[in-house]
Write a protein that holds these residues in place. Structure first.
Motif, PDB file in Angstrom:
ATOM      1  N   ARG A  40      35.788  44.949  35.318  1.00  0.00           N
ATOM      2  CA  ARG A  40      34.787  43.882  35.321  1.00  0.00           C
ATOM      3  C   ARG A  40      34.962  42.817  36.293  1.00  0.00           C
ATOM      4  NH1 ARG A  40      35.746  42.838  28.770  1.00  0.00           N
ATOM      5  NH2 ARG A  40      34.797  44.818  27.928  1.00  0.00           N
ATOM      6  N   ASP A  44      39.705  48.122  31.991  1.00  0.00           N
ATOM      7  CA  ASP A  44      38.595  47.440  31.523  1.00  0.00           C
ATOM      8  C   ASP A  44      38.555  45.960  32.493  1.00  0.00           C
ATOM      9  OD1 ASP A  44      37.441  49.114  29.911  1.00  0.00           O
ATOM     10  OD2 ASP A  44      38.479  48.600  28.262  1.00  0.00           O
ATOM     11  N   HIS A  80      24.003  41.880  33.865  1.00  0.00           N
ATOM     12  CA  HIS A  80      25.318  42.346  34.042  1.00  0.00           C
ATOM     13  C   HIS A  80      25.209  43.774  35.059  1.00  0.00           C
ATOM     14  CE1 HIS A  80      25.950  40.167  30.171  1.00  0.00           C
ATOM     15  NE2 HIS A  80      26.818  39.944  30.831  1.00  0.00           N
ATOM     16  N   ARG A 134      32.067  41.892  38.927  1.00  0.00           N
ATOM     17  CA  ARG A 134      31.552  40.547  39.076  1.00  0.00           C
ATOM     18  C   ARG A 134      31.751  39.999  40.486  1.00  0.00           C
ATOM     19  NH1 ARG A 134      34.452  38.922  35.434  1.00  0.00           N
ATOM     20  NH2 ARG A 134      36.259  38.095  36.493  1.00  0.00           N
ATOM     21  N   PRO A 172      29.065  44.312  28.660  1.00  0.00           N
ATOM     22  CA  PRO A 172      30.237  44.533  28.838  1.00  0.00           C
ATOM     23  C   PRO A 172      30.713  45.033  27.559  1.00  0.00           C
ATOM     24  CG  PRO A 172      29.901  42.474  29.920  1.00  0.00           C
ATOM     25  CD  PRO A 172      28.765  42.696  29.148  1.00  0.00           C
ATOM     26  N   HIS A 173      31.483  45.987  27.642  1.00  0.00           N
ATOM     27  CA  HIS A 173      32.244  46.588  26.440  1.00  0.00           C
ATOM     28  C   HIS A 173      33.447  47.387  26.979  1.00  0.00           C
ATOM     29  CE1 HIS A 173      29.894  49.904  28.106  1.00  0.00           C
ATOM     30  NE2 HIS A 173      30.697  50.878  27.435  1.00  0.00           N
TER      31      HIS A 173
END
Length: 227
Positions: A217, A213, A148, A221, A154-155
């Protein structure tokens, strides 16, 4: 008169039967002669063994070594072979076998090394994940991950960073006043511009990164896929 006629007919039939019997005996005698001739010729029909030149193998694979006569013979056709040629063929086969054996050993060593490496990867994969502090600065300790972005799983950390005024909370408040001492809180463009106008050496900074968030992400990505 009738008795004489009957006797004449019987006599004719007897002569005809006697002539037929003579013909059959003559044919039988001729057949016996032919049979004797065939029997006499049958002794020469038997197949004689072919010489070595005719029954020689295409390639003599197995050989006999006669120590007494000092000769090398083929096990199948019995032909005498040149000992130097046989030794040369055996030497070539031995060299090819040794080369193939060395190649197989190297391939086996490579496969063993790959197996050991895979075992190490498997043991690493089975280890419990190491927890590290989030590099974004949210203050949370999360599981480390090599697959990642930023090396962590992820959080939800954007809200925690927004409380620390590290990132804006909403898209309308993505400006702030920056001085030599650092940056202030995120606010709207009008408020930030007015504050910068009355502060010496201040400037307005706009946050250009993704907000939230999900947006972060998605951006990371896409960047990882491009790499």
């Amino acid at each position: 008169m009738s008795d004489a006629v009957d006797e004449l007919a019987i006599a004719r039939k007897a002569r005809a039967a006697a002539d037929e019997l003579a013909d059959l005996r003559a044919q039988n005698a001729r057949l016996v002669e032919l049979l004797d001739v065939l029997r006499a010729q049958s002794a020469g029909i038997a197949e004689t063994p072919r010489p070595h030149a005719e029954q020689k193998c295409y390639r003599c694979a197995a050989v006999y070594v006669d120590n007494k006569r000092r000769v090398v013979e083929c096990q199948r056709c019995g032909a005498e072979l040149d000992p130097i040629e046989v030794l040369h063929e055996f030497a070539v086969r031995e060299r090819r076998f040794l080369a193939s054996n060395d190649l197989a050993k190297r391939e086996l060593a490579r496969l063993h090394a790959e197996i050991e490496a895979l075992k190490g990867d498997l043991q690493t994969a089975r280890r419990p994940p190491t927890r590290v502090e989030c590099p974004r600065g949210c203050g949370k300790f999360v599981a480390a991950s090599d697959v990642h972005p930023r090396g962590v799983a992820p959080h939800a950390c954007y809200a925690a960073r927004a409380k620390r005024h590290l990132v804006p909370r909403v898209i309308q408040e993505r400006w702030r006043v920056v001085t030599d001492a650092g940056g202030g809180r995120w606010t709207d463009m009008v408020t930030a511009t007015r504050a910068a106008a009355v502060t010496a050496g201040a400037r307005v900074e706009e946050y250009l990164g993704p907000i939230g968030d999900a947006a972060e992400r998605a951006t990371e990505r896409r960047a990882l896929e491009r790499r």
